[in-house]
Design a protein around this motif. Structure first.
Motif, PDB file in Angstrom:
ATOM      1  N   UNK A 176       0.828  -1.217   0.000  1.00 43.16           N
ATOM      2  CA  UNK A 176       0.000   0.000   0.000  1.00 43.16           C
ATOM      3  C   UNK A 176       0.857   1.259   0.000  1.00 43.16           C
ATOM      4  N   UNK A 177       1.849   1.304   0.890  1.00 41.83           N
ATOM      5  CA  UNK A 177       2.686   2.496   0.989  1.00 41.83           C
ATOM      6  C   UNK A 177       3.459   2.750  -0.295  1.00 41.83           C
ATOM      7  N   UNK A 178       3.835   1.684  -0.998  1.00 42.38           N
ATOM      8  CA  UNK A 178       4.611   1.839  -2.226  1.00 42.38           C
ATOM      9  C   UNK A 178       3.777   2.196  -3.439  1.00 42.38           C
ATOM     10  N   UNK A 179       2.452   2.027  -3.357  1.00 36.23           N
ATOM     11  CA  UNK A 179       1.592   2.349  -4.490  1.00 36.23           C
ATOM     12  C   UNK A 179       1.901   1.548  -5.736  1.00 36.23           C
ATOM     13  N   UNK A 180       2.135   0.252  -5.576  1.00 32.88           N
ATOM     14  CA  UNK A 180       2.562  -0.578  -6.703  1.00 32.88           C
ATOM     15  C   UNK A 180       1.394  -0.923  -7.621  1.00 32.88           C
ATOM     16  N   UNK A 181       1.664  -0.886  -8.916  1.00 28.96           N
ATOM     17  CA  UNK A 181       0.669  -1.254  -9.920  1.00 28.96           C
ATOM     18  C   UNK A 181       0.580  -2.768 -10.086  1.00 28.96           C
ATOM     19  N   UNK A 182       1.730  -3.436  -9.918  1.00 32.13           N
ATOM     20  CA  UNK A 182       1.818  -4.889 -10.115  1.00 32.13           C
ATOM     21  C   UNK A 182       2.610  -5.480  -8.950  1.00 32.13           C
TER      22      UNK A 182
ATOM     23  N   UNK B 211      -4.108  -4.268  -4.901  1.00 31.55           N
ATOM     24  CA  UNK B 211      -3.259  -4.191  -6.099  1.00 31.55           C
ATOM     25  C   UNK B 211      -4.038  -4.607  -7.336  1.00 31.55           C
ATOM     26  N   UNK B 212      -3.884  -3.859  -8.412  1.00 32.42           N
ATOM     27  CA  UNK B 212      -4.661  -4.103  -9.623  1.00 32.42           C
ATOM     28  C   UNK B 212      -4.265  -5.414 -10.312  1.00 32.42           C
ATOM     29  N   UNK B 213      -2.956  -5.694 -10.388  1.00 31.94           N
ATOM     30  CA  UNK B 213      -2.482  -6.872 -11.122  1.00 31.94           C
ATOM     31  C   UNK B 213      -1.539  -7.675 -10.221  1.00 31.94           C
TER      32      UNK B 213
ATOM     33  N   UNK C 232       2.229  -7.912 -18.051  1.00 32.00           N
ATOM     34  CA  UNK C 232       1.688  -6.913 -17.133  1.00 32.00           C
ATOM     35  C   UNK C 232       0.726  -5.975 -17.870  1.00 32.00           C
ATOM     36  N   UNK C 233       1.156  -5.514 -19.035  1.00 33.15           N
ATOM     37  CA  UNK C 233       0.345  -4.572 -19.815  1.00 33.15           C
ATOM     38  C   UNK C 233      -0.985  -5.195 -20.214  1.00 33.15           C
ATOM     39  N   UNK C 234      -0.953  -6.423 -20.703  1.00 33.33           N
ATOM     40  CA  UNK C 234      -2.210  -7.078 -21.118  1.00 33.33           C
ATOM     41  C   UNK C 234      -3.164  -7.239 -19.946  1.00 33.33           C
ATOM     42  N   UNK C 235      -2.631  -7.584 -18.787  1.00 38.31           N
ATOM     43  CA  UNK C 235      -3.494  -7.758 -17.620  1.00 38.31           C
ATOM     44  C   UNK C 235      -4.106  -6.431 -17.179  1.00 38.31           C
ATOM     45  N   UNK C 236      -3.353  -5.361 -17.271  1.00 35.38           N
ATOM     46  CA  UNK C 236      -3.896  -4.038 -16.980  1.00 35.38           C
ATOM     47  C   UNK C 236      -5.016  -3.688 -17.962  1.00 35.38           C
ATOM     48  N   UNK C 237      -4.757  -3.920 -19.240  1.00 33.13           N
ATOM     49  CA  UNK C 237      -5.754  -3.571 -20.260  1.00 33.13           C
ATOM     50  C   UNK C 237      -7.004  -4.426 -20.134  1.00 33.13           C
TER      51      UNK C 237
ATOM     52  N   UNK D  15      -9.458  -2.880 -18.185  1.00 34.29           N
ATOM     53  CA  UNK D  15     -10.000  -1.641 -18.732  1.00 34.29           C
ATOM     54  C   UNK D  15      -9.293  -0.393 -18.256  1.00 34.29           C
ATOM     55  N   UNK D  16      -8.050  -0.531 -17.799  1.00 31.09           N
ATOM     56  CA  UNK D  16      -7.289   0.611 -17.279  1.00 31.09           C
ATOM     57  C   UNK D  16      -6.282   1.117 -18.304  1.00 31.09           C
ATOM     58  N   UNK D  17      -5.980   2.396 -18.231  1.00 27.99           N
ATOM     59  CA  UNK D  17      -4.862   2.929 -18.999  1.00 27.99           C
ATOM     60  C   UNK D  17      -3.568   2.450 -18.343  1.00 27.99           C
TER      61      UNK D  17
END
Length: 370
Positions: free
Chosen positions: A74-80, A101-103, A354-359, A362-364
């Motif tokens: 949480x503190x690191x704000x990680x996308x993956x 975490x999103x991914x 990582x990119x495909x999982x984000x997309x 439905x996220x940029x």
């Protein structure tokens, strides 16, 4: 993207060194958390400029570590969040989902037919692994063999992506000066034929089989160099003494100069009973050495005359080794290995996942580092 890699420990091992290579080539910003044992590889990664934190776990069942890891995420704000090795998968996947975490991605490096990272596959081990997999978006299998084992274990095929381990060819290329230095260090003559094994000294590697096979051939002109350390070392040393060849079986211990150690060899042997990939085989081939192996999923579908599968018994292995010593094949490159397993291409495939999982969500996609 901002990526956090969570790994069980960072002592010297295949998965740990593979993570370091990925970090050196990724296009994303990355940090690392080690659940415990921030060993020699932690120092290497820190030296590369990547932040490494030690969660400080002291035992396997330490539930509070999940909450501490959640706060780090949480503190690191990680996308993956990307987890590696069994315990990190169990703790890391759960903590990542609790942190929102999103991914969440896992890599399965070491699932054998009967063991997972030297851990027997009991119902409890399987339940924890598959239960926390519900918190993960995808699992990377390092070979088709690993993917098949995961499916047989009960993981949905749709969640499995095969991305092999990568070889950093520059890190393991032949070095003539290093060859001379290593041989001098261990009292090996310039003209001696040196057979080598490399890896953690544990029973699964079956280095005892290599000692049994080579004992009648060893002498001043033929040496066996064992690179690595682990719990099986006293047994292997005793076996060399029993055969009367202790002075010709050289234990180099744990080493970080892999290219130098490989450069000192004339033949490499991989004798594992079970193997999920076979990175050391590829590294030896990248150094130009001919290879004998008992199992190596990484070479399935690769046509090469630089590596040959051999039986897993001492007598038949002895005949194959004798044939290689007689042939005394010179070093040679293997382009098929470079095409299939270059670390740059492998890391690109992980970053693209990582990119495909984000997309898919439905996220940029967040921006990567320059």
């Amino acid at each position: 993207m901002k990526v956090l890699h969570v790994i069980t420990g960072l002592g010297v091992g295949g998965a740990e060194l593979q993570l370091r290579s990925i970090l050196q080539h990724t296009r994303h910003d990355a940090d690392v958390v080690s659940l415990y044992n921030p060993g020699d590889v932690a120092g290497m990664i820190t030296g590369d400029g990547v932040r490494v934190r030690d969660l400080g776990m002291t035992r396997n069942t330490q539930i509070g570590a999940v909450l501490r890891l959640r706060e780090v995420i949480r503190d690191g704000g990680y996308d993956v969040v990307h987890t590696h090795l069994y315990r990190a998968c169990v703790y890391g996947r759960l903590a990542a989902r609790l942190a929102g975490t999103k991914v969440v991605v896992s890599t399965e490096h070491s699932i054998g037919e009967t063991h997972l990272e030297r851990r027997r596959m009991t119902l409890g081990v399987r339940a924890l692994y598959l239960g926390t997999d519900l918190c993960s978006d995808a699992t990377i299998a390092v070979s088709d063999t690993v993917a098949e084992r995961l499916r047989n274990w009960g993981m949905p095929a749709r969640k499995i992506t095969v991305i092999p381990n990568g070889v950093d060819f520059g890190r393991v290329e032949f070095d003539g000066a290093a060859r001379a230095r290593v041989r001098l260090e261990h009292g090996i003559g310039d003209g001696a034929y040196v057979v080598g094994v490399l890896g953690r000294l544990d029973p699964n590697k079956r280095f005892n089989l290599v000692i049994d096979a080579m004992a009648p051939m060893l002498g001043q002109e033929t040496k066996l160099l064992i690179v690595g350390d682990g719990p099986d070392r006293p047994r292997l040393e005793a076996l060399a003494r029993e055969h009367g060849v202790a002075e010709h079986v050289i234990f180099a211990g744990q080493r970080h100069d892999v290219a130098a150690m490989l450069s000192a060899l004339d033949l490499f042997i991989a004798s594992s009973e079970q193997e999920t990939f076979g990175l050391s085989v590829l590294e030896a081939m990248a150094n130009g050495i001919p290879v004998l192996y008992t199992t190596c999923p990484a070479l399935e579908g690769i046509e090469t005359d630089r590596a040959r599968q051999v039986p897993g018994n001492a007598e038949r292995m002895r005949a194959e080794i004798a044939s290689e010593i007689l042939a005394a094949r010179p070093r040679a490159d293997e382009p098929a290995i470079r095409r299939a397993y270059g670390i740059e291409a492998v890391t690109d495939r992980i970053d693209d996942l990582y990119t495909r999982l984000w997309q898919r969500r439905g996220n940029a996609v967040p921006a990567g580092r320059p």
